[in-house]
Design an enzyme around this catalytic site. Structure first.
Site, short mmCIF file in Angstrom:
data_model
loop_
_atom_site.label_atom_id
_atom_site.label_comp_id
_atom_site.label_asym_id
_atom_site.label_seq_id
_atom_site.Cartn_x
_atom_site.Cartn_y
_atom_site.Cartn_z
CE LYS A 95 45.05 29.39 47.36
NZ LYS A 95 44.84 29.67 45.93
CG ASP B 69 36.72 30.10 44.82
OD1 ASP B 69 37.39 29.08 45.10
OD2 ASP B 69 37.19 31.08 44.21
CD1 TRP C 177 42.06 36.15 43.31
CD2 TRP C 177 40.77 34.58 42.35
NE1 TRP C 177 42.87 35.36 42.52
CE2 TRP C 177 42.10 34.40 41.93
CE3 TRP C 177 39.79 33.71 41.87
CZ2 TRP C 177 42.48 33.37 41.05
CZ3 TRP C 177 40.16 32.70 41.01
CH2 TRP C 177 41.48 32.54 40.61
N1 PLA Z 1 39.79 31.35 44.31
C1 PLA Z 1 40.29 32.28 45.13
C2 PLA Z 1 39.36 33.03 46.01
C3 PLA Z 1 41.67 32.55 45.15
O1 PLA Z 1 42.13 33.48 45.95
C4 PLA Z 1 42.52 31.82 44.30
C5 PLA Z 1 44.00 32.07 44.26
C6 PLA Z 1 41.95 30.84 43.48
C7 PLA Z 1 40.57 30.62 43.51
C8 PLA Z 1 42.71 29.99 42.53
O2 PLA Z 1 43.73 29.28 43.03
P1 PLA Z 1 44.36 28.05 42.26
O3 PLA Z 1 43.86 28.09 40.86
O4 PLA Z 1 45.81 28.26 42.34
O5 PLA Z 1 43.87 26.87 43.01
N2 PLA Z 1 44.43 33.37 44.59
C9 PLA Z 1 45.86 33.73 44.71
C10 PLA Z 1 46.64 33.45 43.45
C11 PLA Z 1 46.52 32.93 45.82
C12 PLA Z 1 46.07 33.96 42.16
O6 PLA Z 1 45.68 35.13 42.06
O7 PLA Z 1 46.02 33.16 41.23
C13 PLA Z 1 45.90 35.20 45.09
O8 PLA Z 1 47.00 35.72 45.33
O9 PLA Z 1 44.83 35.83 45.19
#
Ligand code: PLA
Length: 432
Positions: free
Chosen positions: A279, A243, A162
């Site tokens: 989510k 995570d 991510w």
């Molecule tokens: N960790 C991972 C691996 C994630 O993909 C995301 C969210 C988070 C943490 C954090 O989510 P939260 O803070 O909303 O609980 N990833 C998303 C959104 C869904 C983003 O980038 O913020 C994504 O599209 O990858």
């Protein structure tokens, strides 16, 4: 006191009348140039896609960028369990601050999801845990904690990951290393390279692991591979930070999706976990999550928790109330909890169904490429293998918005747009 105020007021009115200059070590500057050196920040690779999507007036546009679940009509979903919890909370006039560590009830219920209902660690009060600003906040707080109490340490992050993981540990000033994870040719896990990297890292290193539904690849280790990873971590005395942003989205069952964590617990690791309800409860904007650190004993857990709170206090003081109330209302009522579990499964199953339809549509169009990975990968995302240039064409020619690493958020694919998406993917890939 009064004198000091007068002097300040006089200074303020002088400033209002005359252009003030500041000396920044490089000579005098006028007040109007305070932020002259500030360049626009680069667009966020994920949230920037949403911005571009919103700005596109095309009626055909499709957003498969951010991982936000949509129903089969492409609409955001409020789970029935959340609607019912809202109904029960309606009229609540409790608006007080939560403690620095957030709602203790919500935290307790959340730990059970990760560590297990009957976890001995919960009973023995060995877990230091606080409510966080969703998963991002949990990761960031952990990174800051790591920096403060293990100042010379580094964090090993999978390739790819991510994108925000890099920002989080960068801003916490923890140096980053990477470890092998994804194998582009097989579109699966590069297990032997991963194990080599774990082996070659200095003993006692910090590793960031995705507990399930790896983002962006949709590739998870098998149970057997998790066991091997855990054993090697043990031999190397590494610290595992999980995570877990997608608990329930891999298999449809939150308990099953916590398997990696349970394996590490069985093996006696002292782990850290970031949990998020964005989510799996659809509470994206409520920002509700939890950071936990498993300690040696209850005494250590008290110390660690107090230090986590100390980190939170100057940052945001205490976390928001409403999302925590929703989570507690759902998880403490057996009926609402089982409704939630059903709804998680419905979301996971709709995504799995869309994977099959997307793959079949591409095959029917006569695509010369293999799309087996679309159905093999799990969780919210499909790591399609599309190149940045192909993604650019999808956006400019077809108004399809996704991250340039070729990640498709399957949560945004619907019966209504899957044919359009498959056709566009076929058009930009057929000659490759
Ligand atoms: N960790 C991972 C691996 C994630 O993909 C995301 C969210 C988070 C943490 C954090 O989510 P939260 O803070 O909303 O609980 N990833 C998303 C959104 C869904 C983003 O980038 O913020 C994504 O599209 O990858």
């Amino acid at each position: 006191m009064a004198m000091a105020m007068m002097i300040r007021n006089a200074a303020a009115s002088r400033r209002a009348m005359t252009p003030i200059s500041g000396d920044f070590g490089g000579g005098l500057r006028s007040m109007s140039s305070w932020w002259k050196s500030v360049e626009p920040a680069p667009k966020d690779p994920i949230l920037g896609v949403t911005e571009a999507f919103l700005a596109d007036p095309s009626p055909d546009k499709v957003n498969v960028g951010v991982g936000a679940y949509r129903d089969d009509n492409g609409k955001p979903v409020v789970l029935d369990c959340v609607r019912e919890a809202e109904r029960r909370l309606a009229g609540s006039t409790f608006m007080e601050y939560l403690p620095m560590g957030g709602s203790a009830k919500m935290v307790d219920l959340t730990l059970k999801l990760a560590y297990g209902d009957d976890s001995e660690f919960i009973k023995d009060k060995r877990i230091a845990a606080i409510q966080t600003l969703s998963g991002t906040g949990a990761c960031r707080l952990f990174a800051d904690f790591q920096k403060r109490f293990c100042p010379g340490s580094q964090i090993y992050i999978p390739v790819p990951t991510w994108s925000n993981h890099h920002n989080i540990w960068r801003d916490a000033e923890v140096p980053q290393k990477t470890y092998h994870y994804y194998h582009p040719e097989t579109k699966g896990l590069d297990f032997s390279a991963l194990m080599d990297d774990v082996k070659n890292a200095p003993d006692g290193s910090f590793f960031l692991l995705h507990a399930c539904a790896h983002n962006p690849t949709g590739v998870d280790p098998t149970e057997e591979q998790w066991r091997e990873i855990s054993q090697l971590f043990k031999a190397k005395s590494h610290f595992a930070f999980f995570d877990m942003a997608y608990q329930g989205f891999a298999s449809g069952d939150p308990a099953r999706d916590a398997k990696s964590i349970r394996i590490f617990l069985e093996d006696g690791h002292h782990i850290g976990i970031s949990q998020s309800y964005a989510k799996n409860m659809g509470l994206y904007g409520q920002r509700v999550g939890c950071l936990s650190v498993l300690c040696e004993d209850a005494k250590q857990a008290v110390s660690v928790k107090s230090q986590l709170q100390q980190l939170a206090r100057p940052m945001y003081s205490n976390p928001p109330l409403h999302g925590a109330q929703l989570v507690s209302t759902i998880l403490e009522d057996p009926e609402l909890k089982s409704l939630w579990l059903k709804e998680v499964k419905v979301m996971a199953d709709r995504i799995i169904g869309m994977r099959t339809t997307l793959r079949e549509s591409l095959e029917k169009l006569g695509s010369p490429l293999s799309w087996e990975h679309v159905t093999k990968q799990i969780g919210m995302f499909c790591y399609s293998g599309l190149t940045p240039e192909q993604v650019d064409r999808l956006t400019s020619e077809y108004h399809i918005y996704m991250t340039r690493n070729g990640r498709i958020s399957m949560a945004g694919v619907t019966t209504g747009n899957v044919g359009y998406l498959a056709n566009a993917i076929h058009e930009v890939t057929k000659s490759s």
